[in-house]
Write a protein that holds these residues in place. Structure first.
Motif, PDB file in Angstrom:
ATOM      1  N   ARG A   1     -24.503   2.235   4.406  1.00  0.00           N
ATOM      2  CA  ARG A   1     -22.749   2.292   4.367  1.00  0.00           C
ATOM      3  C   ARG A   1     -23.031   3.626   4.762  1.00  0.00           C
ATOM      4  O   ARG A   1     -23.370   4.476   4.571  1.00  0.00           O
ATOM      5  CB  ARG A   1     -22.768   1.758   3.455  1.00  0.00           C
ATOM      6  N   GLN A   2     -21.861   3.468   5.339  1.00  0.00           N
ATOM      7  CA  GLN A   2     -20.840   4.310   6.772  1.00  0.00           C
ATOM      8  C   GLN A   2     -19.772   4.883   6.053  1.00  0.00           C
ATOM      9  O   GLN A   2     -19.465   4.006   5.754  1.00  0.00           O
ATOM     10  CB  GLN A   2     -21.519   4.464   7.772  1.00  0.00           C
ATOM     11  N   ASN A   3     -20.017   6.406   5.927  1.00  0.00           N
ATOM     12  CA  ASN A   3     -18.549   6.480   5.366  1.00  0.00           C
ATOM     13  C   ASN A   3     -17.446   6.588   6.906  1.00  0.00           C
ATOM     14  O   ASN A   3     -17.998   7.721   7.384  1.00  0.00           O
ATOM     15  CB  ASN A   3     -18.630   8.284   5.295  1.00  0.00           C
ATOM     16  N   MET A   4     -16.597   5.542   6.953  1.00  0.00           N
ATOM     17  CA  MET A   4     -15.766   5.518   8.037  1.00  0.00           C
ATOM     18  C   MET A   4     -14.058   5.451   8.262  1.00  0.00           C
ATOM     19  O   MET A   4     -13.387   4.654   8.523  1.00  0.00           O
ATOM     20  CB  MET A   4     -15.563   3.370   8.473  1.00  0.00           C
ATOM     21  N   TYR A   5     -13.953   6.943   7.335  1.00  0.00           N
ATOM     22  CA  TYR A   5     -12.722   7.488   7.238  1.00  0.00           C
ATOM     23  C   TYR A   5     -13.364   9.159   7.696  1.00  0.00           C
ATOM     24  O   TYR A   5     -14.046   9.911   7.387  1.00  0.00           O
ATOM     25  CB  TYR A   5     -12.168   6.926   6.677  1.00  0.00           C
ATOM     26  N   ASP A   6     -11.930   9.854   7.738  1.00  0.00           N
ATOM     27  CA  ASP A   6     -11.746  11.172   8.099  1.00  0.00           C
ATOM     28  C   ASP A   6     -10.351  11.764   6.663  1.00  0.00           C
ATOM     29  O   ASP A   6     -10.073  11.165   6.024  1.00  0.00           O
ATOM     30  CB  ASP A   6     -11.630  10.858   9.216  1.00  0.00           C
ATOM     31  N   MET A   7     -10.475  13.228   6.876  1.00  0.00           N
ATOM     32  CA  MET A   7      -9.899  14.211   5.602  1.00  0.00           C
ATOM     33  C   MET A   7      -8.258  13.389   6.293  1.00  0.00           C
ATOM     34  O   MET A   7      -7.633  13.233   5.591  1.00  0.00           O
ATOM     35  CB  MET A   7      -9.946  15.232   5.768  1.00  0.00           C
ATOM     36  N   GLU A   8      -8.094  13.538   7.371  1.00  0.00           N
ATOM     37  CA  GLU A   8      -6.235  13.369   7.343  1.00  0.00           C
ATOM     38  C   GLU A   8      -5.924  11.453   7.653  1.00  0.00           C
ATOM     39  O   GLU A   8      -4.601  11.397   6.733  1.00  0.00           O
ATOM     40  CB  GLU A   8      -5.967  13.644   8.831  1.00  0.00           C
ATOM     41  N   SER A   9      -6.475  10.472   7.526  1.00  0.00           N
ATOM     42  CA  SER A   9      -6.312   9.225   6.965  1.00  0.00           C
ATOM     43  C   SER A   9      -6.556   8.078   6.354  1.00  0.00           C
ATOM     44  O   SER A   9      -6.235   7.837   6.004  1.00  0.00           O
ATOM     45  CB  SER A   9      -6.642   8.316   8.670  1.00  0.00           C
ATOM     46  N   GLY A  10      -7.484   9.359   5.869  1.00  0.00           N
ATOM     47  CA  GLY A  10      -8.090   8.422   4.486  1.00  0.00           C
ATOM     48  C   GLY A  10      -9.247   7.466   4.619  1.00  0.00           C
ATOM     49  O   GLY A  10      -9.261   6.906   5.716  1.00  0.00           O
ATOM     50  N   GLU A  11     -10.008   6.690   3.663  1.00  0.00           N
ATOM     51  CA  GLU A  11     -10.018   5.496   4.073  1.00  0.00           C
ATOM     52  C   GLU A  11      -9.118   4.713   3.681  1.00  0.00           C
ATOM     53  O   GLU A  11      -8.454   4.366   2.899  1.00  0.00           O
ATOM     54  CB  GLU A  11     -10.775   4.863   2.630  1.00  0.00           C
ATOM     55  N   ARG A  12      -9.303   3.189   4.873  1.00  0.00           N
ATOM     56  CA  ARG A  12      -9.158   2.210   4.931  1.00  0.00           C
ATOM     57  C   ARG A  12      -8.613   1.510   3.638  1.00  0.00           C
ATOM     58  O   ARG A  12      -9.394   0.771   2.801  1.00  0.00           O
ATOM     59  CB  ARG A  12      -9.743   1.474   5.876  1.00  0.00           C
ATOM     60  N   SER A  13      -7.435   1.396   3.262  1.00  0.00           N
ATOM     61  CA  SER A  13      -6.869   0.251   1.778  1.00  0.00           C
ATOM     62  C   SER A  13      -7.968  -1.489   1.775  1.00  0.00           C
ATOM     63  O   SER A  13      -7.463  -2.165   3.611  1.00  0.00           O
ATOM     64  CB  SER A  13      -5.294   0.504   1.519  1.00  0.00           C
ATOM     65  N   VAL A  14      -7.935  -1.796   1.471  1.00  0.00           N
ATOM     66  CA  VAL A  14      -8.488  -3.199   0.430  1.00  0.00           C
ATOM     67  C   VAL A  14      -7.274  -4.253   1.078  1.00  0.00           C
ATOM     68  O   VAL A  14      -6.834  -4.931   1.728  1.00  0.00           O
ATOM     69  CB  VAL A  14      -9.530  -4.095  -0.450  1.00  0.00           C
ATOM     70  N   PHE A  15      -6.436  -3.834   0.126  1.00  0.00           N
ATOM     71  CA  PHE A  15      -4.934  -4.115   0.226  1.00  0.00           C
ATOM     72  C   PHE A  15      -4.446  -4.544   1.759  1.00  0.00           C
ATOM     73  O   PHE A  15      -3.878  -4.978   2.264  1.00  0.00           O
ATOM     74  CB  PHE A  15      -3.907  -3.640  -0.893  1.00  0.00           C
ATOM     75  N   ASP A  16      -4.301  -3.826   2.436  1.00  0.00           N
ATOM     76  CA  ASP A  16      -3.742  -3.538   4.000  1.00  0.00           C
ATOM     77  C   ASP A  16      -4.568  -4.871   4.583  1.00  0.00           C
ATOM     78  O   ASP A  16      -4.305  -5.506   5.494  1.00  0.00           O
ATOM     79  CB  ASP A  16      -3.956  -1.923   4.292  1.00  0.00           C
ATOM     80  N   SER A  17      -6.066  -4.541   4.341  1.00  0.00           N
ATOM     81  CA  SER A  17      -6.666  -5.453   5.252  1.00  0.00           C
ATOM     82  C   SER A  17      -6.562  -6.723   5.118  1.00  0.00           C
ATOM     83  O   SER A  17      -6.758  -7.517   5.979  1.00  0.00           O
ATOM     84  CB  SER A  17      -8.292  -4.882   5.218  1.00  0.00           C
ATOM     85  N   GLU A  18      -6.529  -7.234   3.655  1.00  0.00           N
ATOM     86  CA  GLU A  18      -6.282  -8.509   3.293  1.00  0.00           C
ATOM     87  C   GLU A  18      -4.976  -9.287   3.435  1.00  0.00           C
ATOM     88  O   GLU A  18      -5.077 -10.485   3.155  1.00  0.00           O
ATOM     89  CB  GLU A  18      -7.340  -8.392   2.274  1.00  0.00           C
ATOM     90  N   PHE A  19      -3.941  -8.095   2.575  1.00  0.00           N
ATOM     91  CA  PHE A  19      -2.329  -9.269   2.476  1.00  0.00           C
ATOM     92  C   PHE A  19      -1.717  -9.716   3.873  1.00  0.00           C
ATOM     93  O   PHE A  19      -2.098  -8.370   5.359  1.00  0.00           O
ATOM     94  CB  PHE A  19      -1.392  -7.778   2.024  1.00  0.00           C
ATOM     95  N   ASP A  20      -1.376 -10.451   3.907  1.00  0.00           N
ATOM     96  CA  ASP A  20      -1.050 -10.874   5.033  1.00  0.00           C
ATOM     97  C   ASP A  20       0.858 -11.273   5.237  1.00  0.00           C
ATOM     98  O   ASP A  20       0.627 -11.932   6.110  1.00  0.00           O
ATOM     99  CB  ASP A  20      -1.776 -12.720   4.963  1.00  0.00           C
ATOM    100  N   GLY A  21       0.834 -10.409   4.166  1.00  0.00           N
ATOM    101  CA  GLY A  21       2.320 -10.405   4.013  1.00  0.00           C
ATOM    102  C   GLY A  21       3.240 -11.569   3.597  1.00  0.00           C
ATOM    103  O   GLY A  21       4.667 -12.036   3.126  1.00  0.00           O
TER     104      GLY A  21
END
Length: 119
Positions: free
Chosen positions: A1-21
């Motif tokens: 497993r890789q850390n796919m985020y950096d210090m400025e933007s942080g980790e991608r949120s599961v909420f942002d990726s799965e919430f369809d509005g």
């Protein structure tokens, strides 16, 4: 497993990726109903309670036992007060003066109650 985020933007949120509005209707915000005093007064009253059932034999024995224990506790408190009053010289070095005076008052009250019962 890789850390796919950096210090400025942080980790991608599961909420942002799965919430369809869309929002489930059960969780949609709602207005509270307005209280109507006239309607509340006209509301049907609760059904009357059922009459109490007669106590069982075990309950009767338990209540009688509790009453006997309460009466016995009064007698034992009087005996305890007289005992400590009789031995106040021995316990005085270990307790405060207020305890000694309270013990003497309790013993006097117990003696007065005993005289009243005897009369």
């Amino acid at each position: 497993r890789q850390n796919m985020y950096d210090m400025e933007s942080g980790e991608r949120s599961v909420f942002d990726s799965e919430f369809d509005g869309t929002r489930d209707a059960a969780f949609a915000p709602r207005d509270r109903p307005v209280y109507d005093a006239a309607r509340a007064a006209a509301a049907p009253k609760a059904a009357p309670k059922k009459p109490a059932r007669p106590p069982s034999d075990a309950e009767v024995r338990r209540k009688e036992n509790n009453e006997a224990l309460r009466a016995e506790a009064v007698v034992l408190a009087a005996r305890r007060a007289r005992f400590f009053d009789e031995h106040r010289g021995a316990i005085a070095p270990f307790v405060s003066g207020s305890v000694i005076s309270a013990t003497a008052a309790a013993a006097a009250a117990a003696a007065a109650a005993a005289r009243a019962r005897a009369a």
